[in-house]
Design an enzyme around this catalytic site. Sequence first.
Site, PDB file in Angstrom:
ATOM      1  N   ASP A 211       0.869  -1.161   0.000  1.00 23.07           N
ATOM      2  CA  ASP A 211       0.000   0.000   0.000  1.00 23.07           C
ATOM      3  C   ASP A 211       0.919   1.227   0.000  1.00 23.07           C
ATOM      4  O   ASP A 211       2.090   1.140   0.368  1.00 23.07           O
ATOM      5  CB  ASP A 211      -0.883  -0.034   1.252  1.00 23.07           C
ATOM      6  CG  ASP A 211      -1.709   1.211   1.417  1.00 23.07           C
ATOM      7  OD1 ASP A 211      -2.339   1.646   0.434  1.00 23.07           O
ATOM      8  OD2 ASP A 211      -1.715   1.780   2.534  1.00 23.07           O
TER       9      ASP A 211
ATOM     10  N   ASP B  31      -0.151   5.046   0.796  1.00 23.21           N
ATOM     11  CA  ASP B  31      -0.419   6.040   1.839  1.00 23.21           C
ATOM     12  C   ASP B  31      -0.423   5.356   3.208  1.00 23.21           C
ATOM     13  O   ASP B  31      -1.259   4.498   3.472  1.00 23.21           O
ATOM     14  CB  ASP B  31      -1.783   6.704   1.603  1.00 23.21           C
ATOM     15  CG  ASP B  31      -1.825   7.508   0.303  1.00 23.21           C
ATOM     16  OD1 ASP B  31      -0.804   8.125  -0.044  1.00 23.21           O
ATOM     17  OD2 ASP B  31      -2.884   7.516  -0.355  1.00 23.21           O
TER      18      ASP B  31
HETATM   19  C1  BG6 Z   1      -5.808   5.934  -0.036  1.00 21.57           C
HETATM   20  C2  BG6 Z   1      -5.857   6.808   1.200  1.00 21.57           C
HETATM   21  O1  BG6 Z   1      -4.510   5.486  -0.242  1.00 21.57           O
HETATM   22  O2  BG6 Z   1      -6.226   6.659  -1.182  1.00 21.57           O
HETATM   23  C3  BG6 Z   1      -7.248   7.396   1.358  1.00 21.57           C
HETATM   24  O3  BG6 Z   1      -5.521   6.039   2.340  1.00 21.57           O
HETATM   25  C4  BG6 Z   1      -7.641   8.115   0.086  1.00 21.57           C
HETATM   26  O4  BG6 Z   1      -7.262   8.268   2.460  1.00 21.57           O
HETATM   27  C5  BG6 Z   1      -7.554   7.166  -1.089  1.00 21.57           C
HETATM   28  O5  BG6 Z   1      -8.981   8.613   0.185  1.00 21.57           O
HETATM   29  C6  BG6 Z   1      -7.913   7.823  -2.410  1.00 21.57           C
HETATM   30  O6  BG6 Z   1      -6.957   8.802  -2.703  1.00 21.57           O
HETATM   31  P1  BG6 Z   1      -7.067   9.840  -3.891  1.00 21.57           P
HETATM   32  O7  BG6 Z   1      -5.647  10.376  -3.995  1.00 21.57           O
HETATM   33  O8  BG6 Z   1      -7.484   9.084  -5.128  1.00 21.57           O
HETATM   34  O9  BG6 Z   1      -8.073  10.857  -3.521  1.00 21.57           O
HETATM   35 MG    MG Z   2      -2.836   3.100   3.552  1.00 26.88          MG
END
Ligand code: BG6
Ligand code: MG
Length: 222
Positions: free
Chosen positions: A10, A12
Amino acid sequence: MPPISAFIFDLDGVITDTAEYHYLAWQRLADEEGLPFSREDNEHLRGVSRRDSLLRLLKGRTLPEDTFEAWMKRKNDYYLGHLEQLTPADRLPGVTRFLEEAAAAGLKLGIGSASKNAHQVIARLGLAATFAVIGDGYAVAHSKPAPDLFIWVAGGLQVPVEEAVVFEDAAAGVDAARAAGCRTVGLGRAGIDHADLVLPDLATIPVAAVLAHFAARTTTHG
Ligand code: BG6
Ligand code: MG
């Protein structure tokens, strides 16, 4: 017992901590629109797609689709503004060493992220050449906790799902990886206790110790 041949990360909360930027962006939108929102609420959005995150913020309130999309875009514009600060120094502790060890061990490396900004985040971290396959928020229709993304990444890496270890910081991600048939390492936070192996972070664990852990097991999730 199949060997481990790939690590899927993963992004984030595992490779870098962008949760704060997501929080600041959602908080700004919530303040502008009068939606109640807190840091604690944000913790429940880890691993949750942008659309599902806004649905949770709305707590059952409905919006016309064009307004819904405009709010998602506005949040994302705020988030992209924060991403401009991101540099390789924002890799989480131990990440650089762990990735180097994994590559040296001959493991295939992939990313499985719900984020539609994953490629940009990875580039800003200086890791664009590190991962053979990047599954992002555009890769599959059903985001975590559905298994689709990790099956997609394992397929791209050309490894059977049971030969892949997924590293996740979010409950939705561990759920997705388990449903896909991958082995799981939960990192750091509450809600990931159902992972096969739970660690505080990647800072101190050698890749060899992760491989030894899974080599010693006789069932996928037992
Ligand atoms: C995930 C995060 O990796 O990505 C979430 O943990 C986030 O918090 C999700 O909402 C979607 O991200 P993005 O960048 O497409 O808005
Ligand atoms: Mg994550």
